[in-house]
Structures are given as structure tokens and as C-alpha cells.
Design a protein around this motif. Structure first.
Motif, PDB file in Angstrom:
ATOM      1  N   PHE A   1      -3.376   7.997   0.151  1.00 49.09           N
ATOM      2  CA  PHE A   1      -4.443   7.606  -0.761  1.00 49.09           C
ATOM      3  C   PHE A   1      -4.933   8.790  -1.592  1.00 49.09           C
ATOM      4  O   PHE A   1      -4.784   9.950  -1.199  1.00 49.09           O
ATOM      5  CB  PHE A   1      -5.616   7.023   0.038  1.00 49.09           C
ATOM      6  N   THR A   2      -5.545   8.472  -2.730  1.00 51.41           N
ATOM      7  CA  THR A   2      -6.186   9.493  -3.545  1.00 51.41           C
ATOM      8  C   THR A   2      -7.586   9.754  -2.972  1.00 51.41           C
ATOM      9  O   THR A   2      -8.029   9.095  -2.036  1.00 51.41           O
ATOM     10  CB  THR A   2      -6.312   9.035  -5.006  1.00 51.41           C
ATOM     11  N   SER A   3      -8.285  10.703  -3.578  1.00 55.94           N
ATOM     12  CA  SER A   3      -9.630  11.043  -3.106  1.00 55.94           C
ATOM     13  C   SER A   3     -10.710  10.156  -3.714  1.00 55.94           C
ATOM     14  O   SER A   3     -11.888  10.292  -3.379  1.00 55.94           O
ATOM     15  CB  SER A   3      -9.942  12.505  -3.434  1.00 55.94           C
ATOM     16  N   GLN A   4     -10.336   9.221  -4.583  1.00 54.04           N
ATOM     17  CA  GLN A   4     -11.323   8.351  -5.228  1.00 54.04           C
ATOM     18  C   GLN A   4     -11.973   7.428  -4.205  1.00 54.04           C
ATOM     19  O   GLN A   4     -11.283   6.710  -3.479  1.00 54.04           O
ATOM     20  CB  GLN A   4     -10.656   7.515  -6.322  1.00 54.04           C
ATOM     21  N   PRO A   5     -13.296   7.420  -4.130  1.00 51.86           N
ATOM     22  CA  PRO A   5     -13.967   6.549  -3.150  1.00 51.86           C
ATOM     23  C   PRO A   5     -13.924   5.085  -3.551  1.00 51.86           C
ATOM     24  O   PRO A   5     -13.674   4.751  -4.717  1.00 51.86           O
ATOM     25  CB  PRO A   5     -15.407   7.081  -3.140  1.00 51.86           C
ATOM     26  N   ILE A   6     -14.192   4.220  -2.599  1.00 50.27           N
ATOM     27  CA  ILE A   6     -14.281   2.782  -2.843  1.00 50.27           C
ATOM     28  C   ILE A   6     -15.756   2.423  -2.953  1.00 50.27           C
ATOM     29  O   ILE A   6     -16.565   2.790  -2.095  1.00 50.27           O
ATOM     30  CB  ILE A   6     -13.624   1.981  -1.710  1.00 50.27           C
TER      31      ILE A   6
ATOM     32  N   ASN B   1      -3.401   6.474  10.111  1.00 44.81           N
ATOM     33  CA  ASN B   1      -3.183   6.838   8.707  1.00 44.81           C
ATOM     34  C   ASN B   1      -4.497   7.122   7.972  1.00 44.81           C
ATOM     35  O   ASN B   1      -4.671   6.761   6.810  1.00 44.81           O
ATOM     36  CB  ASN B   1      -2.417   5.724   7.969  1.00 44.81           C
ATOM     37  N   LEU B   2      -5.424   7.771   8.661  1.00 49.02           N
ATOM     38  CA  LEU B   2      -6.745   8.016   8.084  1.00 49.02           C
ATOM     39  C   LEU B   2      -6.895   9.387   7.436  1.00 49.02           C
ATOM     40  O   LEU B   2      -7.967   9.703   6.927  1.00 49.02           O
ATOM     41  CB  LEU B   2      -7.818   7.855   9.169  1.00 49.02           C
ATOM     42  N   ALA B   3      -5.852  10.188   7.430  1.00 53.74           N
ATOM     43  CA  ALA B   3      -5.965  11.554   6.921  1.00 53.74           C
ATOM     44  C   ALA B   3      -6.459  11.603   5.485  1.00 53.74           C
ATOM     45  O   ALA B   3      -7.287  12.447   5.120  1.00 53.74           O
ATOM     46  CB  ALA B   3      -4.627  12.281   7.050  1.00 53.74           C
ATOM     47  N   THR B   4      -5.976  10.692   4.639  1.00 53.50           N
ATOM     48  CA  THR B   4      -6.384  10.676   3.235  1.00 53.50           C
ATOM     49  C   THR B   4      -7.199   9.440   2.873  1.00 53.50           C
ATOM     50  O   THR B   4      -7.608   9.294   1.717  1.00 53.50           O
ATOM     51  CB  THR B   4      -5.152  10.752   2.309  1.00 53.50           C
ATOM     52  N   ALA B   5      -7.444   8.572   3.824  1.00 52.49           N
ATOM     53  CA  ALA B   5      -8.203   7.349   3.553  1.00 52.49           C
ATOM     54  C   ALA B   5      -9.649   7.682   3.212  1.00 52.49           C
ATOM     55  O   ALA B   5     -10.214   8.666   3.708  1.00 52.49           O
ATOM     56  CB  ALA B   5      -8.163   6.421   4.755  1.00 52.49           C
TER      57      ALA B   5
ATOM     58  N   THR C   1      -7.139   0.656   7.424  1.00 54.44           N
ATOM     59  CA  THR C   1      -7.273   1.881   6.641  1.00 54.44           C
ATOM     60  C   THR C   1      -7.259   1.525   5.160  1.00 54.44           C
ATOM     61  O   THR C   1      -6.420   0.743   4.710  1.00 54.44           O
ATOM     62  CB  THR C   1      -6.105   2.832   6.963  1.00 54.44           C
ATOM     63  N   LEU C   2      -8.186   2.118   4.389  1.00 54.47           N
ATOM     64  CA  LEU C   2      -8.358   1.732   2.997  1.00 54.47           C
ATOM     65  C   LEU C   2      -8.463   2.939   2.063  1.00 54.47           C
ATOM     66  O   LEU C   2      -8.926   4.009   2.464  1.00 54.47           O
ATOM     67  CB  LEU C   2      -9.629   0.895   2.834  1.00 54.47           C
ATOM     68  N   GLY C   3      -8.038   2.728   0.825  1.00 49.56           N
ATOM     69  CA  GLY C   3      -8.197   3.755  -0.203  1.00 49.56           C
ATOM     70  C   GLY C   3      -7.471   3.347  -1.472  1.00 49.56           C
ATOM     71  O   GLY C   3      -6.795   2.311  -1.517  1.00 49.56           O
ATOM     72  N   HIS C   4      -7.639   4.150  -2.504  1.00 42.26           N
ATOM     73  CA  HIS C   4      -6.870   3.937  -3.729  1.00 42.26           C
ATOM     74  C   HIS C   4      -5.479   4.522  -3.504  1.00 42.26           C
ATOM     75  O   HIS C   4      -5.340   5.683  -3.103  1.00 42.26           O
ATOM     76  CB  HIS C   4      -7.566   4.615  -4.913  1.00 42.26           C
TER      77      HIS C   4
END
Length: 205
Positions: free
Chosen positions: A50-55, A101-105, A181-184
């Protein structure tokens, strides 16, 4: 039960259509709406980077609403949802769930079963089906919003459940079923084609 399932399906239809820019109309728009929903289902895939952009908080609320639109036996709704956005808590979850898989989430939703809301007797374990349906609804809604997500199983793994409960202060009568796990998305893997006609039977096995 049939009415509940139809209501939940229509909710997901509306969500996917609204996110894809299609609207339900009476002049042929239903075809576009149906195509959008089927496309959303068929193109969903697990995203782990995932990118660093928040949800946004409104989007996270919409995802949980989609989860609560899932079918549930006798409408017991034996679920609760824990939304996590703080980096410290995400890291703590990653420490107790090595496959999360939460490292970048930038967020996670933990779907839990409320045993005190579950049916009695043999129907008690229907909470697993109900919470699984809620989990899948969240995954489809996330994809409709252009987000990446992956279903990380918690229940029935005895090596993961205690740690997740400890990190999130989950009480004894509540069981975490899944960690979403969630993210852009930072990657764009092709969805797997899982269609296999050999797995389909008609009338009898």
C-alpha cells in the motif's frame, strides 16, 4: 432469511454502482449497474502493498456499513467491528499476526463474533458464516472504492486469536474471525481466474 439476503445483495449493488459512477435508472441503466457489480466481484483480488495515503473516516464507515448489510441467520447480527488506524496498534497487530500484511497498511478492520448474540444450540456456529459474509462485503466495498484489501484469517488459529484479543482488548465472549488489511494499493496484481466448470454440479453431485 431470503429477504435478508436479497436486501444485502441490493445494498452491495448500489454501493458498487455508486462508486463506479453508474446509477440505477428505469431506462436501461440496470444493465450498466449489473455489469459494474459483476465486474467488481470478478476483478477483486488480494492487495498486500500500500501507499502512505490514509483512508478517510467516511470511507471506513461506509466499509463497516457494507459489512453490516451482510446476510445473517435469523437476523441475529452476531458481529462487531474494530476499526484500526493508529500506526502503533497496526504494528502491534502485525507482531501477533505474522501473515497480516500490515507493514504498509494504513488501516485494518477486525470482524468479530459476539457469542452472546449468537443463536443457541447447533445454530451457534452460524456466527462464522455471518461474519464471513460481512468480511466479504467489506472486501467488495473496498474494491469498489478503489482501495486494496486482503482477508487475513484469525479464527480458528489458536496461535493468533489470543494475541489479537490482547492487542485490541477484546473481551472473553467475543471472538475475532478475520483481520482485513486496508490501504490505497501500491501494486496491481491481476485477479485470478478461479472458474472451473468441473466444480459445478446440477440437480445432484
Amino acid at each position: 432469511m431470503k429477504q435478508i439476503i436479497l436486501t444485502a445483495l441490493f445494498s452491495v449493488l448500489l454501493l458498487a454502482a455508486s462508486c463506479s459512477g453508474n446509477k440505477v435508472t428505469n431506462d436501461g441503466g440496470e444493465a450498466n449497474n449489473t455489469a459494474a457489480v459483476i465486474n467488481n466481484i470478478m476483478t477483486r483480488t488480494s492487495i498486500r502493498q500500500f501507499t502512505s495515503q490514509p483512508i478517510g473516516s467516511d470511507t471506513l464507515t461506509a466499509l463497516v456499513k457494507a459489512g453490516m448489510a451482510a446476510p445473517t441467520a435469523v437476523n441475529k447480527q452476531p458481529w462487531s467491528f474494530i476499526v484500526v488506524t493508529e500506526r502503533e496498534v497496526l504494528d502491534s497487530l502485525m507482531n501477533v499476526h505474522p501473515y497480516s500484511n500490515l507493514a504498509t497498511a494504513t488501516a485494518a478492520i477486525v470482524v468479530c463474533g459476539e457469542m452472546e448474540k449468537a443463536l443457541d444450540g447447533f445454530g451457534r456456529d452460524y456466527w462464522i458464516q455471518d461474519c464471513s459474509a460481512a468480511t466479504e462485503n467489506i472486501l467488495l466495498a473496498a474494491h469498489a472504492y478503489g482501495l486494496g484489501a486482503v482477508w487475513c484469517g484469525v479464527y480458528p488459529n489458536p496461535n493468533v486469536i489470543p494475541g489479537v484479543k490482547r492487542v485490541l482488548s477484546i473481551p472473553g465472549a467475543v471472538t475475532p474471525l478475520s483481520l482485513i488489511t486496508l490501504g490505497h494499493p501500491a501494486d496491481n496484481p491481476a485477479p485470478k481466474d478461479k472458474w472451473n466448470p468441473e466444480n459445478v454440479h446440477y440437480q445432484k453431485y
